[in-house]
Scaffold this active site. Structure first.
Site, PDB file in Angstrom:
ATOM      1  N   PHE A 198      28.204  16.762  20.726  1.00  0.00           N
ATOM      2  CA  PHE A 198      28.814  18.083  20.971  1.00  0.00           C
ATOM      3  C   PHE A 198      30.297  18.069  20.625  1.00  0.00           C
ATOM      4  O   PHE A 198      31.011  17.111  20.929  1.00  0.00           O
ATOM      5  CB  PHE A 198      28.608  18.459  22.444  1.00  0.00           C
ATOM      6  N   HIS A 199      30.749  19.145  19.979  1.00  0.00           N
ATOM      7  CA  HIS A 199      32.170  19.352  19.700  1.00  0.00           C
ATOM      8  C   HIS A 199      32.589  20.670  20.337  1.00  0.00           C
ATOM      9  O   HIS A 199      32.160  21.737  19.915  1.00  0.00           O
ATOM     10  CB  HIS A 199      32.415  19.393  18.189  1.00  0.00           C
ATOM     11  N   SER A 200      33.459  20.585  21.326  1.00  0.00           N
ATOM     12  CA  SER A 200      33.928  21.789  22.021  1.00  0.00           C
ATOM     13  C   SER A 200      34.969  22.532  21.189  1.00  0.00           C
ATOM     14  O   SER A 200      35.500  22.002  20.212  1.00  0.00           O
ATOM     15  CB  SER A 200      34.527  21.385  23.376  1.00  0.00           C
TER      16      SER A 200
END
Length: 950
Positions: free
Chosen positions: A806-808
């Site tokens: 995941f990349h916020s």
């Protein structure tokens, strides 16, 4: 006139059909003999494969049957050696049967037949155990040569209805069998389906039987031959008073064939021309990548973006004296463009960009001037357009062979696999040869016939054409990743299906050359538009069918579009075309970079707008080209005027095109993954997981960083790694895919994550464990950039474990990040399986959104709650025993460190108590290589050593 033979006594004669019979019988005896002996002596061994044995698999493959086991291997070798005699005789008789004056095809097919026979001996007598690489080289060479042999025999087949009927049946069955063969091989190799290899084996044996049966049809024609052995010197009678020299035959065909046939100088001219086109596309596709380095490191507009306008140099051709000077010195202009090829010598990123930009400026100017200079000679213009288009195909094939990096790009050099010096030398030699002369030496010679249509519309058509070629066809995997949606596999894979894209490109160019009227028609435009819509809106195989349609259509319109555009002032067509192309390139980036550019939100997530604009511009080109068509002779009349020399010239480019397609198929075969991956420490049931933000695979000095990344991932023994900022499938990033090289070289499964049409910066997952299922998510992002996530289920030592990558969103959009934390927490909470999160969260430990990701809301634990010095990267887990945690410095590869956690599958989570390394099993320890100063700039830092937990 029949040839005259020296009188002599016939000592033996036999009908030619016995050559076909002997070839067929002995060839079948070789394979079937080995099958019978193998099944009798080693049945259970030869049906066993790497995943299953009897009774799941109950019929052996060809390779297992004729492999290394004695005596079946010897049976096969003996009979296949006997087959070689009739085989060479069959090829010779076929040449005698089909040879014609002024035709090179029979010679070519005869050469292919000899080549196939020799390569058959290669893979027969050099087994995979002896030398795996050479065995594969011989085998793939044999299989690839089967295509021209089959098609050539069909084309040359005499007018015998029976023979032609059976040849078509056997050839159609042969190539039709390839489809289920590949399908069941993938079922076995990728999905590990029990029994799939047995089904594959039946299709493999069918190929063998059909291959031999195809050649057995020659018995129909050879029965008309009588092979006679004459004693012209009386040797059989002991007569030594025979003639010393035979009378020369009259009406020999050899001289006639070479007089009007294949010419090596002409072929090398075409080859040099194509390589010049390859050099152009290599330079053009590298420019955006070099420009991208600067906003990437400035985190915003840097000013260097203006270099994308280097392509507008054809505007200079609007100045008549300058145009005369350029056309008169076209060789010098092409040579000056090689500054782009030499830019890798510049150590400074700025100087490398400027030299590459100058090379692109001169290359665009040179090619526009070259087209203009040839416009008075349609066949010479066609040759240049063919070279330009095949050059794009060659560039894509080079990237296919080098894992989506072009080996002559300025971001490549010796240490990371570059072939820059070789590329420069070949480009220099190609320019010297291909620019020896042009149809116009500066004179403004008009094209034949009146000129109709709008130059503006022609220029807009070129803009759409160039952008489609660059954005969609400059890499064979780009459109495949558009339709990729994760595991299980429901669509094409970059390898081997990238070869399908390359074949479609070649087919499209042939349509443009042989049916230009159809290529420029509105009906074909409608087909191309439907293909673009399908590609943009659908996934999996159906979406890829749209991609293949786009590939065919785009390459098909290149010849009629460029031929039409060059009838007008090149400044108003090529200059305008490249200018509008540049705006399409920027729009192509704006759809994902909207958060960093002025007015960006207007283009947010609108790849559909970019595709629509591309097709509308191409429609402008169709309008202009069809207007011109009404003022020129019909296609039939044009064909009637094509000279034999022009046809021969075209054939050289088609030979090169065909050779490149065979090369693409060979690369697909050689790159096909093995899928026999194992984790580093299976005895401990250990999982080493890492997260790394790779900054688009450009290091601090503007070099491609895949190989350096490979080395540190391998040395850290990462079984699972999440990569962020990994989507490189855009013009500005070079249309690359770092994960292909890493996965193949490290032996890992790969999920690319959300594709380039999903408008993210990318997230990818590499795993030593099979990926059973994966789902791609775009998390809530009402204001800022889209946040990609992968939710994958991995088979870890027989237990299903979920891994999230995941990349916020960025720091400036707190509401986005809050919504994203709640969405992801819900995903992690809902899974009943053990889980690992490899992420970029943009939060401080124990504060704010951290408490949504960690704790009761998600059910996840922090890999090390005491590590206070984090802001971006985090590893979380549940349902696994966490045994260790480390932070490893990045060196100069990227701007973010590597974080690594060690886990054990099947054990309870454990505590947060630290223990010393000597209390940890050797298979659960971190490599000592990175202690102290570490290696190549990578070392344990922050804590200066790994942490271990009870």
């Amino acid at each position: 006139m029949a040839p005259k033979f020296k009188d002599g006594e016939t000592v033996a004669s036999f009908n030619g059909k016995w050559i076909s019979y002997s070839h067929t019988v002995v060839a079948y005896a070789a394979f079937l003999g080995a099958l019978i002996v193998g099944c009798y002596l080693h049945y259970h061994k030869i049906v066993q494969n790497e995943y299953y044995g009897y009774p799941d698999e109950w019929f052996p493959s060809v390779s297992a049957t004729i492999g290394d086991r004695y005596p079946e291997r010897s049976v096969f070798m003996v009979f296949i050696a006997i087959t070689s005699g009739p085989r060479f005789a069959l090829v010779a008789l076929w040449y005698v049967l089909t040879r014609r004056p002024n035709s090179t095809l029979p010679k070519f097919i005869a050469a292919v037949g000899i080549f196939r026979t020799l390569t058959c001996g290669g893979w027969t007598y050099v087994t995979s155990t002896d030398d795996h690489d050479w065995h594969d080289i011989f085998m793939i060479s044999y299989l690839v040569a089967t295509l021209p042999w089959t098609l050539g025999c069909l084309a040359l087949s005499p007018r015998n209805a029976t023979a032609l009927k059976y040849r078509k049946i056997f050839a159609g069955a042969f190539f039709g069998t390839l489809v289920p063969l590949i399908y069941f091989f993938i079922q076995h190799k990728v999905h590990h389906v029990a029994g799939a290899y047995t089904t594959y084996a039946f299709f493999e044996w069918s190929l063998v039987l059909l291959d031999v049966a195809f050649d057995a049809v020659t018995v129909v024609e050879f029965e008309n031959f009588e092979i006679v052995v004459k004693d012209v010197r009386g040797i059989s009678r002991g007569n030594k008073a025979a003639d010393a020299v035979l009378e020369k035959q009259k009406n020999k065909e050899v001289g006639q064939v070479f007089a009007g046939g294949f010419s090596w100088p002409g072929f090398f001219d075409a080859l040099a021309d194509v390589y010049n086109g390859f050099a152009f596309w290599s330079m053009l596709t590298s420019l955006g990548l070099l420009v991208w380095y600067f906003p990437l490191w400035h985190m915003g507009i840097s000013g260097y973006e203006v270099m994308v306008m280097c392509t507008v140099s054809p505007f200079l051709l609007g100045i008549k004296p300058l145009r005369y000077l350029i056309v008169s010195n076209i060789r010098i202009c092409h040579l000056l463009s090689l500054a782009g090829s030499l830019s890798f010598l510049a150590k400074s990123p700025e100087n490398r960009l400027f030299s590459a930009g100058f090379g692109v400026w001169m290359a665009c100017l040179s090619w526009a001037a070259t087209f203009f200079a040839e416009r008075s000679q349609p066949h010479r213009l066609e040759a240049r357009i063919s070279a330009f288009s095949i050059g794009l195909l060659a560039s894509s094939i080079a990237k296919f062979a080098f894992w989506t990096n072009n080996p002559v790009w300025p971001i490549m050099h010796g240490p990371n696999g570059g072939w820059n010096k070789v590329g420069f030398v070949l480009a220099f030699l190609a320019i010297i040869r291909s620019t020896r002369y042009t149809a116009s030496s500066g004179a403004d010679l008009p094209p034949p016939g009146p000129t109709k249509g709008s130059s503006t519309l022609a220029g807009l058509g070129l803009a759409g054409l160039f952008f489609a070629m660059h954005s969609l066809l400059s890499d064979s995997s780009t459109m495949i990743l558009w339709v990729w949606e994760g595991f299980p596999v429901r669509g094409p894979l970059a390898v081997p299906h990238g070869a399908y894209t390359l074949i479609a490109m070649g087919l499209g160019l042939c349509i443009g050359l042989f049916a230009p009227g159809f290529a420029r028609s509105w009906a074909f435009y409608g087909i191309g538009s439907i293909g673009a819509a399908v590609l943009t809106t659908y996934s999996h195989w159906f979406g890829y069918y749209g991609a293949l349609t786009v590939a065919i259509y785009t390459m098909a319109i290149a010849p009629p579009f460029i031929s039409n555009a060059i009838r007008h002032n090149p400044a108003g067509t090529f200059g305008l075309g490249f200018l509008v192309y540049n705006f399409l390139v920027l729009a192509h980036v704006w759809v994902v970079a909207y958060a960093f550019v002025p007015g960006g939100p207007l283009m947010r997530e609108h790849t559909d707008w970019v595709m629509t604009a591309t097709m509308l511009f191409i429609g402008c080109g169709v309008f202009s080209a069809t207007s011109q068509q009404t003022a020129t002779p019909t296609i039939k009349k044009y064909k009637d005027k094509v000279s034999p020399a022009a046809n021969k010239q075209r054939s050289y480019y088609l030979y090169i095109l065909f050779g490149l397609e065979l090369l693409a198929v060979s690369i697909a075969y050689l790159r096909f993954p093995s899928y026999n991956y194992t984790p580093y420490h299976p005895e401990e049931k250990a999982v080493t997981a890492g997260i790394w933000t790779i900054h688009f695979s450009l290091d601090n000095d503007m070099w491609s960083s895949e190989r350096r990344m490979r080395d540190v991932i391998q040395e850290l023994e990462l079984d699972v790694v999440g990569l962020l900022e990994s989507d490189l499938q855009r013009i500005i990033m070079g249309n690359r895919d770092t994960t292909q090289f890493l996965a193949e070289d490290l032996g890992m499964y790969v999920d690319y994550g959300p594709g380039p049409n999903k408008h993210t910066w990318g997230s990818a997952l590499l795993s030593k464990f099979p990926i059973v299922n994966s789902t791609h998510h775009l998390l809530p992002s009402p204001v800022g950039e889209l946040a990609p996530a992968i939710h994958a289920t991995l088979d870890m030592y027989g237990e299903m474990v979920d891994v999230f990558v995941f990349h916020s969103g960025q720091e400036e959009d707190p509401e986005d990040r809050r919504l994203q934390s709640e969405y992801l927490a819900g995903l992690m909470r809902e899974t009943p399986r053990p889980a690992i999160l490899l992420s970029y969260l943009v939060t401080k430990p124990l504060e704010g959104n951290y408490n949504t990701y960690v704790g009761e809301k998600s059910g996840m634990r922090d890999v090390d709650p005491s590590d206070w010095d984090r802001w971006c990267e985090y590893i979380l887990y549940k349902g696994l025993k966490r045994t260790g945690y480390a932070r490893v410095s990045r060196s100069t590869i990227t701007d973010t460190e590597i974080q690594v956690g060690k886990f054990v599958v099947g054990q309870p989570e454990g505590t947060n108590d630290f223990i010393s390394e000597d209390q940890v099993a050797p298979g659960l320890r971190f490599p000592a290589l990175f202690r102290g100063e570490g290696v190549r700039g990578h070392r344990y830092h922050v804590f200066d050593e790994p942490r271990y937990f009870a």
